[in-house]
Design a protein around this motif. Structure first.
Motif, PDB file in Angstrom:
ATOM      1  N   ALA A   1       0.826  -1.227   0.000  1.00  0.00           N
ATOM      2  CA  ALA A   1       0.000   0.000   0.000  1.00  0.00           C
ATOM      3  C   ALA A   1       0.849   1.261   0.000  1.00  0.00           C
ATOM      4  O   ALA A   1       1.737   1.397  -0.822  1.00  0.00           O
ATOM      5  N   HIS A   2       0.569   2.178   0.925  1.00  0.00           N
ATOM      6  CA  HIS A   2       1.247   3.478   0.895  1.00  0.00           C
ATOM      7  C   HIS A   2       2.742   3.366   1.182  1.00  0.00           C
ATOM      8  O   HIS A   2       3.524   4.187   0.713  1.00  0.00           O
ATOM      9  N   LEU A   3       3.163   2.350   1.928  1.00  0.00           N
ATOM     10  CA  LEU A   3       4.603   2.189   2.168  1.00  0.00           C
ATOM     11  C   LEU A   3       5.326   1.816   0.882  1.00  0.00           C
ATOM     12  O   LEU A   3       6.439   2.284   0.630  1.00  0.00           O
ATOM     13  N   ARG A   4       4.704   0.990   0.058  1.00  0.00           N
ATOM     14  CA  ARG A   4       5.294   0.640  -1.237  1.00  0.00           C
ATOM     15  C   ARG A   4       5.441   1.898  -2.085  1.00  0.00           C
ATOM     16  O   ARG A   4       6.469   2.103  -2.734  1.00  0.00           O
ATOM     17  N   ASP A   5       4.438   2.753  -2.077  1.00  0.00           N
ATOM     18  CA  ASP A   5       4.506   4.002  -2.828  1.00  0.00           C
ATOM     19  C   ASP A   5       5.596   4.917  -2.277  1.00  0.00           C
ATOM     20  O   ASP A   5       6.311   5.570  -3.028  1.00  0.00           O
ATOM     21  N   SER A   6       5.719   4.979  -0.973  1.00  0.00           N
ATOM     22  CA  SER A   6       6.722   5.846  -0.346  1.00  0.00           C
ATOM     23  C   SER A   6       8.140   5.386  -0.627  1.00  0.00           C
ATOM     24  O   SER A   6       9.021   6.196  -0.912  1.00  0.00           O
ATOM     25  N   VAL A   7       8.351   4.078  -0.554  1.00  0.00           N
ATOM     26  CA  VAL A   7       9.691   3.522  -0.757  1.00  0.00           C
ATOM     27  C   VAL A   7      10.018   3.436  -2.244  1.00  0.00           C
ATOM     28  O   VAL A   7      11.178   3.537  -2.636  1.00  0.00           O
ATOM     29  N   GLY A   8       8.996   3.245  -3.053  1.00  0.00           N
ATOM     30  CA  GLY A   8       9.222   3.133  -4.489  1.00  0.00           C
ATOM     31  C   GLY A   8       9.569   1.733  -4.936  1.00  0.00           C
ATOM     32  O   GLY A   8       9.953   1.508  -6.078  1.00  0.00           O
ATOM     33  N   GLU A   9       9.471   0.791  -4.035  1.00  0.00           N
ATOM     34  CA  GLU A   9       9.783  -0.615  -4.318  1.00  0.00           C
ATOM     35  C   GLU A   9       8.774  -1.495  -3.599  1.00  0.00           C
ATOM     36  O   GLU A   9       8.250  -1.127  -2.554  1.00  0.00           O
ATOM     37  N   GLU A  10       8.541  -2.680  -4.161  1.00  0.00           N
ATOM     38  CA  GLU A  10       7.690  -3.654  -3.480  1.00  0.00           C
ATOM     39  C   GLU A  10       8.510  -4.504  -2.524  1.00  0.00           C
ATOM     40  O   GLU A  10       8.057  -4.858  -1.443  1.00  0.00           O
ATOM     41  N   ILE A  11       9.749  -4.816  -2.922  1.00  0.00           N
ATOM     42  CA  ILE A  11      10.644  -5.659  -2.127  1.00  0.00           C
ATOM     43  C   ILE A  11      12.024  -5.033  -2.110  1.00  0.00           C
ATOM     44  O   ILE A  11      12.529  -4.590  -3.133  1.00  0.00           O
TER      45      ILE A  11
END
Length: 50
Positions: A8-18
């Motif tokens: 969710a929003h953490l993926r968007d913030s970090v720019g990566e899924e893993i």
């Protein structure tokens, strides 16, 4: 190496899924700081890649 997965929003913030990172001997707070320092929202264009 440890696999850190974002949703969710953490993926968007970090720019990566893993993100793979060394987590041995680190606290969750230390890992969060390390991830935040590498995130694109902090002006890092590499998206946390090492």
């Amino acid at each position: 190496m440890n696999k850190v997965m974002f949703f969710a929003h953490l993926r968007d913030s970090v720019g990566e899924e893993i993100v793979n990172m060394e987590a041995a001997g680190k606290t969750i707070a230390q890992l969060k700081t390390e991830i935040a320092e590498k995130s694109p929202e902090n002006g890092n264009s590499d998206g946390g890649h090492q």
